[in-house]
Design an enzyme around this catalytic site. Sequence first.
Site, PDB file in Angstrom:
ATOM      1  N   CYS A  42       0.821  -1.215   0.000  1.00 22.09           N
ATOM      2  CA  CYS A  42       0.000   0.000   0.000  1.00 22.09           C
ATOM      3  C   CYS A  42       0.852   1.261   0.000  1.00 22.09           C
ATOM      4  O   CYS A  42       0.673   2.142  -0.836  1.00 22.09           O
ATOM      5  CB  CYS A  42      -0.942  -0.006   1.200  1.00 22.09           C
ATOM      6  SG  CYS A  42      -1.986   1.468   1.295  1.00 22.09           S
ATOM      7  N   CYS A  47      -1.414   1.626  -3.087  1.00 21.66           N
ATOM      8  CA  CYS A  47      -2.452   2.641  -2.860  1.00 21.66           C
ATOM      9  C   CYS A  47      -1.933   4.076  -2.883  1.00 21.66           C
ATOM     10  O   CYS A  47      -2.480   4.934  -3.590  1.00 21.66           O
ATOM     11  CB  CYS A  47      -3.139   2.409  -1.519  1.00 21.66           C
ATOM     12  SG  CYS A  47      -3.473   0.695  -1.096  1.00 21.66           S
ATOM     13  N   LYS A  50      -0.006   5.270  -6.179  1.00 26.64           N
ATOM     14  CA  LYS A  50      -0.997   5.223  -7.266  1.00 26.64           C
ATOM     15  C   LYS A  50      -1.973   6.380  -7.155  1.00 26.64           C
ATOM     16  O   LYS A  50      -2.251   7.060  -8.151  1.00 26.64           O
ATOM     17  CB  LYS A  50      -1.752   3.902  -7.207  1.00 26.64           C
ATOM     18  CG  LYS A  50      -2.911   3.799  -8.198  1.00 26.64           C
ATOM     19  CD  LYS A  50      -3.877   2.718  -7.800  1.00 26.64           C
ATOM     20  CE  LYS A  50      -4.628   3.084  -6.533  1.00 26.64           C
ATOM     21  NZ  LYS A  50      -5.554   2.010  -6.099  1.00 26.64           N
ATOM     22  N   TYR A 176      -8.536  -4.228 -11.678  1.00 25.97           N
ATOM     23  CA  TYR A 176      -8.483  -2.820 -11.280  1.00 25.97           C
ATOM     24  C   TYR A 176      -7.101  -2.205 -11.488  1.00 25.97           C
ATOM     25  O   TYR A 176      -6.990  -1.002 -11.774  1.00 25.97           O
ATOM     26  CB  TYR A 176      -8.951  -2.649  -9.834  1.00 25.97           C
ATOM     27  CG  TYR A 176      -7.973  -3.079  -8.778  1.00 25.97           C
ATOM     28  CD1 TYR A 176      -7.095  -2.168  -8.211  1.00 25.97           C
ATOM     29  CD2 TYR A 176      -7.906  -4.402  -8.347  1.00 25.97           C
ATOM     30  CE1 TYR A 176      -6.187  -2.551  -7.244  1.00 25.97           C
ATOM     31  CE2 TYR A 176      -7.006  -4.796  -7.382  1.00 25.97           C
ATOM     32  CZ  TYR A 176      -6.150  -3.866  -6.837  1.00 25.97           C
ATOM     33  OH  TYR A 176      -5.245  -4.255  -5.879  1.00 25.97           O
ATOM     34  N   GLU A 180      -6.819   1.045 -13.678  1.00 25.54           N
ATOM     35  CA  GLU A 180      -6.358   2.292 -13.064  1.00 25.54           C
ATOM     36  C   GLU A 180      -5.146   2.867 -13.777  1.00 25.54           C
ATOM     37  O   GLU A 180      -5.082   4.078 -14.036  1.00 25.54           O
ATOM     38  CB  GLU A 180      -6.049   2.046 -11.585  1.00 25.54           C
ATOM     39  CG  GLU A 180      -7.295   1.834 -10.747  1.00 25.54           C
ATOM     40  CD  GLU A 180      -7.012   1.503  -9.302  1.00 25.54           C
ATOM     41  OE1 GLU A 180      -7.916   1.701  -8.465  1.00 25.54           O
ATOM     42  OE2 GLU A 180      -5.893   1.036  -8.995  1.00 25.54           O
ATOM     43  N   HIS A 447     -28.302  19.343  -0.855  1.00 23.17           N
ATOM     44  CA  HIS A 447     -28.501  19.860  -2.209  1.00 23.17           C
ATOM     45  C   HIS A 447     -27.711  21.154  -2.417  1.00 23.17           C
ATOM     46  O   HIS A 447     -27.676  22.008  -1.527  1.00 23.17           O
ATOM     47  CB  HIS A 447     -29.991  20.121  -2.438  1.00 23.17           C
ATOM     48  CG  HIS A 447     -30.313  20.566  -3.829  1.00 23.17           C
ATOM     49  ND1 HIS A 447     -30.335  19.680  -4.899  1.00 23.17           N
ATOM     50  CD2 HIS A 447     -30.610  21.788  -4.317  1.00 23.17           C
ATOM     51  CE1 HIS A 447     -30.644  20.354  -5.992  1.00 23.17           C
ATOM     52  NE2 HIS A 447     -30.813  21.636  -5.670  1.00 23.17           N
ATOM     53  N   GLU A 452     -26.766  13.118  -2.873  1.00 18.08           N
ATOM     54  CA  GLU A 452     -28.196  13.150  -2.573  1.00 18.08           C
ATOM     55  C   GLU A 452     -29.003  12.247  -3.501  1.00 18.08           C
ATOM     56  O   GLU A 452     -30.136  11.874  -3.177  1.00 18.08           O
ATOM     57  CB  GLU A 452     -28.737  14.581  -2.663  1.00 18.08           C
ATOM     58  CG  GLU A 452     -28.831  15.139  -4.071  1.00 18.08           C
ATOM     59  CD  GLU A 452     -29.483  16.517  -4.120  1.00 18.08           C
ATOM     60  OE1 GLU A 452     -30.521  16.702  -3.445  1.00 18.08           O
ATOM     61  OE2 GLU A 452     -28.952  17.397  -4.827  1.00 18.08           O
TER      62      GLU A 452
END
Length: 458
Positions: A42, A47, A50, A176, A180, A447, A452
Amino acid sequence: MTFDYDLFVIGAGSGGLAASKRAASYGAKVAIAEQDLVGGTCVVRGCIPKKLMVYSSHFPQLIDGAAGYGWQVGDRQLDWQHLVKVVDNEVRRLSNLHINFLEKAGVELIPSRATLLDPHTIEVDGRKVTADKILIAVGGRPVKPNLPGMDLAITSNEMFHLPEKPKHIAIIGAGYIGVEFASIMRGLGCEVTQIIRGDLILRGFDRDIRNEIQHGMSHHGVKILTNTVVKQVEKVAEGLKLTLAGEQEEPIIADTFLAATGRDPYLEGLGLENVGVEVISSHVDGLGYSTRSAIAVNEFSQTSQPNIFAVGDCTDRINLTPVAIGEGRAFADTEFGNNRRSLSHENVPSAVFSTPEAATVGMSEDDAQKQYGDDIKCYRARFRPLFHSLTGQDEKTMVKLVIDAKTDKVLGAHMVGENSAEVIQGVAIAVNMGATKKDFDATVGIHPSTAEEFVTLR
């Protein structure tokens, strides 16, 4: 019997670090061995670097969109060497930070690869030490298909240290990592060709997510060759020549070739055969793909050897950083904190930091259909976010809920679009608590926001 340590941890990645510090907080004498930079996949090659490159790849689109809001922006150019340097500096800063955390926790760090000699003995740094309990947290490493010319390919490890920005990068892999990096490199200005064996990327994700990301990536200029495989790679005067088979048979030439076809647990040299730890296999079908092995564990991360445990990517469970951390802490609580518990692997949220970004929690529509049959109902919306009403950019966001029609329970939540990971992290709390569609409907939205939409779906 007296041991040198109460706990010896092999591997200072996310799981090993979490377990060692938690165990030490209970008064255990703990040592941790790591032959590489402290921090694991990571921090060092996953992670963190990246995501920093993801941020960098988004600036061109943000700059283009600024004109719609009245900003005048001049010429722009990426300094590749600067990007690589500052990303590496941040990785090393975080690695040193984790070393400091170990020191403060009272955990002894041994900068060496460790090998198991018997259930309580480890050879490390040229000496033998003993431990009451041993935790294996060695993580995984990228693997390449067994195909001619794969020595010319790089893996995700090398992507963060390329001396120059590629002009044209070819990528194999529909997971992924491939998705990515295809998005990152396209955003940074490279020509990108992604080669996948099937018709869609990201097998296992909800089909709407797969379709939306693939469409979005193509819209941003990534050339995706579907139902195509690489047969061989060879060095030619123009660069690297990829011979293809399938729907696309015309060879392609690229100057960089990334193999993003999966990761294997890093079990070599551990000495598992010396201690009777059971290893299980899983098979990945396809040209050049092979059987992969992982350490078998029960719900408490215990291996077939009662005093030896394993967490994280070296096991056959969910390969995500927060999962490894959770498994490590649960192990330490159980074995040293008088709090027997395990980590639930249900409803674990995850994200794909592609362009467009996606995040998900719970069941996909297909998985829900298999379990519940016709007793499911899906709510979805696809729209242009307010931000892009002035940029002129053709960007879309998709949100989706999968519902058990009999109980009204939310089985899964999915999103494709900007800030998906941030939105789904909050939604995941509701899904884990067993929220119903009525609970979502009864929640007042913020909003205007994209989030939402999850409480206004009809």
